[in-house]
Write a protein that holds these residues in place. Sequence first.
Motif, PDB file in Angstrom:
ATOM      1  N   LYS A  78      80.891 -37.034-114.229  1.00 11.60           N
ATOM      2  CA  LYS A  78      81.430 -38.274-114.454  1.00 11.60           C
ATOM      3  C   LYS A  78      82.252 -38.052-115.925  1.00 11.60           C
ATOM      4  N   PRO A  79      82.849 -39.250-116.512  1.00 11.59           N
ATOM      5  CA  PRO A  79      83.586 -39.225-117.709  1.00 11.59           C
ATOM      6  C   PRO A  79      83.002 -38.824-118.877  1.00 11.59           C
ATOM      7  N   ASP A  80      81.700 -39.195-118.970  1.00 14.50           N
ATOM      8  CA  ASP A  80      80.897 -38.696-120.241  1.00 14.50           C
ATOM      9  C   ASP A  80      80.755 -36.974-120.024  1.00 14.50           C
ATOM     10  N   GLY A  81      80.650 -36.653-119.080  1.00 13.89           N
ATOM     11  CA  GLY A  81      80.236 -35.318-118.766  1.00 13.89           C
ATOM     12  C   GLY A  81      81.596 -34.331-119.130  1.00 13.89           C
ATOM     13  N   VAL A  82      82.758 -34.982-118.732  1.00 18.72           N
ATOM     14  CA  VAL A  82      84.153 -34.267-118.801  1.00 18.72           C
ATOM     15  C   VAL A  82      84.380 -34.592-120.427  1.00 18.72           C
ATOM     16  N   ALA A  83      84.337 -35.575-120.988  1.00 21.65           N
ATOM     17  CA  ALA A  83      84.428 -35.653-122.566  1.00 21.65           C
ATOM     18  C   ALA A  83      83.810 -34.843-123.175  1.00 21.65           C
ATOM     19  N   ARG A  84      82.580 -34.578-122.786  1.00 21.72           N
ATOM     20  CA  ARG A  84      81.581 -33.796-123.877  1.00 21.72           C
ATOM     21  C   ARG A  84      81.959 -32.459-123.492  1.00 21.72           C
ATOM     22  N   GLY A  85      82.666 -32.010-122.539  1.00 24.13           N
ATOM     23  CA  GLY A  85      83.123 -30.487-122.560  1.00 24.13           C
ATOM     24  C   GLY A  85      81.891 -29.965-121.740  1.00 24.13           C
ATOM     25  N   ILE A  86      81.083 -30.341-120.815  1.00 25.89           N
ATOM     26  CA  ILE A  86      80.261 -29.786-120.033  1.00 25.89           C
ATOM     27  C   ILE A  86      80.535 -29.597-118.517  1.00 25.89           C
ATOM     28  N   ILE A  87      81.766 -29.466-118.219  1.00 31.04           N
ATOM     29  CA  ILE A  87      82.120 -29.167-117.035  1.00 31.04           C
ATOM     30  C   ILE A  87      81.661 -27.878-116.498  1.00 31.04           C
ATOM     31  N   GLY A  88      81.672 -26.704-117.491  1.00 33.75           N
ATOM     32  CA  GLY A  88      81.443 -25.376-117.044  1.00 33.75           C
ATOM     33  C   GLY A  88      80.006 -25.404-116.654  1.00 33.75           C
ATOM     34  N   GLU A  89      79.138 -25.957-117.817  1.00 30.95           N
ATOM     35  CA  GLU A  89      77.915 -25.861-117.753  1.00 30.95           C
ATOM     36  C   GLU A  89      77.123 -26.546-116.299  1.00 30.95           C
ATOM     37  N   VAL A  90      77.916 -27.686-115.947  1.00 32.65           N
ATOM     38  CA  VAL A  90      77.445 -28.297-114.639  1.00 32.65           C
ATOM     39  C   VAL A  90      77.812 -27.431-113.476  1.00 32.65           C
ATOM     40  N   ILE A  91      78.783 -26.894-113.486  1.00 34.87           N
ATOM     41  CA  ILE A  91      79.626 -26.143-112.464  1.00 34.87           C
ATOM     42  C   ILE A  91      78.431 -24.846-112.383  1.00 34.87           C
ATOM     43  N   GLN A  92      78.141 -24.130-113.551  1.00 38.63           N
ATOM     44  CA  GLN A  92      77.376 -23.000-113.474  1.00 38.63           C
ATOM     45  C   GLN A  92      76.002 -23.375-112.847  1.00 38.63           C
ATOM     46  N   ARG A  93      75.487 -24.492-113.105  1.00 40.14           N
ATOM     47  CA  ARG A  93      74.114 -24.843-112.528  1.00 40.14           C
ATOM     48  C   ARG A  93      74.337 -25.121-110.878  1.00 40.14           C
ATOM     49  N   LEU A  94      75.353 -25.583-110.381  1.00 39.13           N
ATOM     50  CA  LEU A  94      75.766 -25.688-109.084  1.00 39.13           C
ATOM     51  C   LEU A  94      75.837 -24.279-108.074  1.00 39.13           C
ATOM     52  N   GLU A  95      76.478 -23.302-109.059  1.00 38.18           N
ATOM     53  CA  GLU A  95      76.793 -22.079-108.301  1.00 38.18           C
ATOM     54  C   GLU A  95      75.588 -21.361-108.365  1.00 38.18           C
ATOM     55  N   SER A  96      74.821 -21.419-109.511  1.00 39.31           N
ATOM     56  CA  SER A  96      73.624 -20.291-109.518  1.00 39.31           C
ATOM     57  C   SER A  96      72.606 -21.138-108.458  1.00 39.31           C
ATOM     58  N   ASN A  97      72.557 -22.165-107.954  1.00 39.26           N
ATOM     59  CA  ASN A  97      71.793 -22.759-107.127  1.00 39.26           C
ATOM     60  C   ASN A  97      72.219 -22.626-105.764  1.00 39.26           C
ATOM     61  N   LYS A  98      73.195 -21.902-105.392  1.00 41.17           N
ATOM     62  CA  LYS A  98      73.578 -21.376-104.198  1.00 41.17           C
ATOM     63  C   LYS A  98      74.317 -22.841-103.424  1.00 41.17           C
ATOM     64  N   LEU A  99      74.983 -23.726-104.350  1.00 43.53           N
ATOM     65  CA  LEU A  99      75.816 -24.598-103.753  1.00 43.53           C
ATOM     66  C   LEU A  99      77.386 -24.436-104.016  1.00 43.53           C
ATOM     67  N   LYS A 100      77.883 -24.174-102.631  1.00 49.87           N
ATOM     68  CA  LYS A 100      79.073 -23.539-102.816  1.00 49.87           C
ATOM     69  C   LYS A 100      80.280 -24.706-103.182  1.00 49.87           C
ATOM     70  N   ILE A 101      81.365 -24.484-103.904  1.00 38.71           N
ATOM     71  CA  ILE A 101      82.257 -25.529-103.914  1.00 38.71           C
ATOM     72  C   ILE A 101      83.402 -25.270-102.953  1.00 38.71           C
ATOM     73  N   THR A 102      83.479 -26.252-102.329  1.00 37.02           N
ATOM     74  CA  THR A 102      84.513 -25.954-101.109  1.00 37.02           C
ATOM     75  C   THR A 102      85.909 -27.082-101.388  1.00 37.02           C
ATOM     76  N   ALA A 103      85.692 -27.783-102.214  1.00 34.75           N
ATOM     77  CA  ALA A 103      87.131 -28.788-102.813  1.00 34.75           C
ATOM     78  C   ALA A 103      86.792 -29.078-104.110  1.00 34.75           C
ATOM     79  N   MET A 104      87.905 -29.417-105.026  1.00 40.87           N
ATOM     80  CA  MET A 104      87.481 -29.757-106.258  1.00 40.87           C
ATOM     81  C   MET A 104      88.878 -30.324-107.075  1.00 40.87           C
ATOM     82  N   LYS A 105      88.614 -31.135-107.795  1.00 39.32           N
ATOM     83  CA  LYS A 105      89.837 -31.711-108.512  1.00 39.32           C
ATOM     84  C   LYS A 105      89.591 -32.699-109.565  1.00 39.32           C
TER      85      LYS A 105
END
Length: 138
Positions: free
Chosen positions: A9-36
């Motif tokens: 959401k806009p608060d997550g993007v504004a605070r610069g935690i995109i990478g942190e969120v994606i890290q948690r997804l990938e390390s939990n074996k959730l595969k990103i199959t589309a993104m923008k």
Amino acid sequence: MERTLAIIKPDGVARGIIGEVIQRLESNKLKITAMKMVKMNQEQAKGFYAVHEERPFFDSLTYFMSSGPIVVMVLEGENAIAKYREIMGATDYRQADEGTIRKDFATDIEKNVVHGSDSPETAVIEIAYFFNRFELIH
Ligand code: ATP
Ligand code: MG
């Protein structure tokens, strides 16, 4: 394999935690199959959250969701819907489990960093709201 729609959401993007969120997804074996990254206007946010039309927080929520860029993703994995909701944590961060994204980063019941589909039916609708068939990697 199940698919779900995830939004930073806009608060997550504004605070610069995109990478942190994606890290948690990938390390939990959730595969990103589309993104923008996109920015919705309030009408588009109202369309996305149409199920909440009658709720008292609808105007505020859709104003917030259109207040800045968001990152939208399709996540794929076994039990992806429930698994991702577990990683997100409860809607109200004060009730979220330790170690969840919302517990660690949310600042408000509305500004809770992430969105996730709540059922297979909703996931299909929500994915189609943001992605066309050429953007979905199989
Ligand atoms: P999301 O659909 O964003 O993944 P959710 O499924 O946990 O979250 P919903 O009940 O679908 O929660 O609410 C959608 C969003 O509306 C919440 O994530 C939050 O941003 C906002 N919201 C929910 N309840 C409230 C409330 N009582 N006051 C303000 N905002 C709220
Ligand atoms: Mg929801």
